[in-house]
Design a protein around this motif. Sequence first.
Motif, PDB file in Angstrom:
ATOM      1  N   UNK A   1      -8.712  18.550  -8.807  1.00 18.15           N
ATOM      2  CA  UNK A   1      -7.398  18.854  -9.392  1.00 18.15           C
ATOM      3  C   UNK A   1      -6.677  19.918  -8.575  1.00 18.15           C
ATOM      4  N   UNK A   2      -7.406  20.960  -8.167  1.00 18.45           N
ATOM      5  CA  UNK A   2      -6.799  22.026  -7.358  1.00 18.45           C
ATOM      6  C   UNK A   2      -6.298  21.475  -6.028  1.00 18.45           C
TER       7      UNK A   2
ATOM      8  N   UNK B   1      -6.427   3.265  -5.315  1.00 19.35           N
ATOM      9  CA  UNK B   1      -7.165   2.570  -4.263  1.00 19.35           C
ATOM     10  C   UNK B   1      -8.048   3.496  -3.434  1.00 19.35           C
ATOM     11  N   UNK B   2      -7.678   4.782  -3.288  1.00 15.98           N
ATOM     12  CA  UNK B   2      -8.477   5.671  -2.461  1.00 15.98           C
ATOM     13  C   UNK B   2      -7.971   7.096  -2.475  1.00 15.98           C
ATOM     14  N   UNK B   3      -8.733   7.970  -1.818  1.00 19.10           N
ATOM     15  CA  UNK B   3      -8.445   9.403  -1.879  1.00 19.10           C
ATOM     16  C   UNK B   3      -9.181  10.116  -0.753  1.00 19.10           C
ATOM     17  N   UNK B   4      -8.655  11.258  -0.325  1.00 16.62           N
ATOM     18  CA  UNK B   4      -9.305  12.145   0.642  1.00 16.62           C
ATOM     19  C   UNK B   4      -8.633  13.507   0.521  1.00 16.62           C
TER      20      UNK B   4
ATOM     21  N   UNK C   1       0.850  -1.178   0.000  1.00 17.51           N
ATOM     22  CA  UNK C   1       0.000   0.000   0.000  1.00 17.51           C
ATOM     23  C   UNK C   1       0.895   1.240   0.000  1.00 17.51           C
ATOM     24  N   UNK C   2       0.577   2.178  -0.873  1.00 17.52           N
ATOM     25  CA  UNK C   2       1.286   3.447  -0.940  1.00 17.52           C
ATOM     26  C   UNK C   2       0.295   4.565  -0.659  1.00 17.52           C
ATOM     27  N   UNK C   3       0.554   5.334   0.383  1.00 15.04           N
ATOM     28  CA  UNK C   3      -0.232   6.524   0.715  1.00 15.04           C
ATOM     29  C   UNK C   3       0.704   7.708   0.602  1.00 15.04           C
ATOM     30  N   UNK C   4       0.294   8.716  -0.169  1.00 14.98           N
ATOM     31  CA  UNK C   4       1.144   9.890  -0.305  1.00 14.98           C
ATOM     32  C   UNK C   4       0.305  11.122  -0.581  1.00 14.98           C
ATOM     33  N   UNK C   5       0.942  12.285  -0.414  1.00 13.99           N
ATOM     34  CA  UNK C   5       0.287  13.536  -0.766  1.00 13.99           C
ATOM     35  C   UNK C   5       0.141  13.558  -2.282  1.00 13.99           C
ATOM     36  N   UNK C   6      -1.057  13.824  -2.754  1.00 16.40           N
ATOM     37  CA  UNK C   6      -1.301  13.884  -4.195  1.00 16.40           C
ATOM     38  C   UNK C   6      -0.654  15.137  -4.776  1.00 16.40           C
ATOM     39  N   UNK C   7      -0.376  15.083  -6.077  1.00 12.62           N
ATOM     40  CA  UNK C   7       0.213  16.230  -6.765  1.00 12.62           C
ATOM     41  C   UNK C   7      -0.458  16.409  -8.120  1.00 12.62           C
ATOM     42  N   UNK C   8      -0.031  17.420  -8.874  1.00 11.69           N
ATOM     43  CA  UNK C   8      -0.667  17.762 -10.149  1.00 11.69           C
ATOM     44  C   UNK C   8      -0.688  16.589 -11.124  1.00 11.69           C
ATOM     45  N   UNK C   9       0.313  15.737 -11.097  1.00 16.65           N
ATOM     46  CA  UNK C   9       0.365  14.591 -12.016  1.00 16.65           C
ATOM     47  C   UNK C   9      -0.767  13.596 -11.755  1.00 16.65           C
ATOM     48  N   UNK C  10      -1.352  13.644 -10.565  1.00 15.94           N
ATOM     49  CA  UNK C  10      -2.426  12.715 -10.223  1.00 15.94           C
ATOM     50  C   UNK C  10      -3.777  13.127 -10.803  1.00 15.94           C
ATOM     51  N   UNK C  11      -3.824  14.249 -11.509  1.00 19.70           N
ATOM     52  CA  UNK C  11      -5.069  14.695 -12.134  1.00 19.70           C
ATOM     53  C   UNK C  11      -5.627  13.636 -13.083  1.00 19.70           C
TER      54      UNK C  11
ATOM     55  N   UNK D   1      -3.126  19.376  -0.932  1.00 17.87           N
ATOM     56  CA  UNK D   1      -4.168  19.279   0.086  1.00 17.87           C
ATOM     57  C   UNK D   1      -4.990  18.006  -0.066  1.00 17.87           C
ATOM     58  N   UNK D   2      -4.330  16.902  -0.406  1.00 19.36           N
ATOM     59  CA  UNK D   2      -5.052  15.635  -0.531  1.00 19.36           C
ATOM     60  C   UNK D   2      -4.087  14.466  -0.395  1.00 19.36           C
ATOM     61  N   UNK D   3      -4.674  13.343  -0.039  1.00 15.28           N
ATOM     62  CA  UNK D   3      -3.930  12.081   0.074  1.00 15.28           C
ATOM     63  C   UNK D   3      -4.497  11.122  -0.960  1.00 15.28           C
ATOM     64  N   UNK D   4      -3.609  10.450  -1.669  1.00 18.26           N
ATOM     65  CA  UNK D   4      -4.014   9.463  -2.661  1.00 18.26           C
ATOM     66  C   UNK D   4      -3.376   8.133  -2.279  1.00 18.26           C
ATOM     67  N   UNK D   5      -4.094   7.057  -2.537  1.00 19.94           N
ATOM     68  CA  UNK D   5      -3.630   5.726  -2.132  1.00 19.94           C
ATOM     69  C   UNK D   5      -3.595   4.792  -3.341  1.00 19.94           C
ATOM     70  N   UNK D   6      -2.586   3.924  -3.337  1.00 21.91           N
ATOM     71  CA  UNK D   6      -2.430   2.913  -4.385  1.00 21.91           C
ATOM     72  C   UNK D   6      -2.113   1.569  -3.743  1.00 21.91           C
ATOM     73  N   UNK D   7      -2.603   0.522  -4.366  1.00 22.23           N
ATOM     74  CA  UNK D   7      -2.202  -0.828  -4.005  1.00 22.23           C
ATOM     75  C   UNK D   7      -1.754  -1.492  -5.299  1.00 22.23           C
ATOM     76  N   UNK D   8      -0.527  -1.963  -5.294  1.00 20.86           N
ATOM     77  CA  UNK D   8       0.051  -2.570  -6.498  1.00 20.86           C
ATOM     78  C   UNK D   8      -0.122  -1.664  -7.710  1.00 20.86           C
TER      79      UNK D   8
END
Length: 193
Positions: A41-42, A59-62, A1-11, A48-55
């Motif tokens: 996107x902003x 996987x998720x967002x907030x 599981x990877x949890x990180x601060x989202x950035x512009x590339x995650x749009x 100001x957001x967290x994005x999650x990935x599994x493999x």
Amino acid sequence: MLLRVANAADAQYVDTLCQWYEESAKSRGVGIAKRDPNYLKKKMERGDSIIAFIDEQLAGFCYIETFEDNKFVVNSGLIVNTELRKEGLGRAIKHRVFELSRTKYPEAKIFGITTSAAVMKINNELGYRPVTFPELTQSDDFWKGCSSCKNYGILMENQRKMCLCTGMVYDKLDDQFSQRVQETIEILTPQGQ
């Protein structure tokens, strides 16, 4: 599981997230569903957001919203891929966005309103306490977000003082996160000055 601060590339994930929000609201029978893709996107661009990935799969967002000149912060839009629920991912995201909120906005009270027992349980673990709505932000921008909920009439009939949601707030502003900010200030200011 990877949890990180989202950035512009995650749009690139915004459309999928918006679809998840809508599907989740339909399945739960609540009206707060639609999220503006540009708004998400902003949130990503501002960190100001967290994005999650599994493999490497989304996987998720907030995300974080601030009100009243950053006196209040709310963690909004917690969403987890339906195929990955019941694995503790929502809890992990909520904990990480809480930490991000306390680090970025150490002087702010963190609050939320919810009908979800699972979210209330996580908030309780984090140190939130139940409160009446008058103890939350009075920002019209926040309460406008409730307008698409089927219970909005109840909220307005009660002059935004109560609804079917439970209000919760974290207001321990002398916690470990504020101590980190103080330690940083002390390091930047030479001793004895």
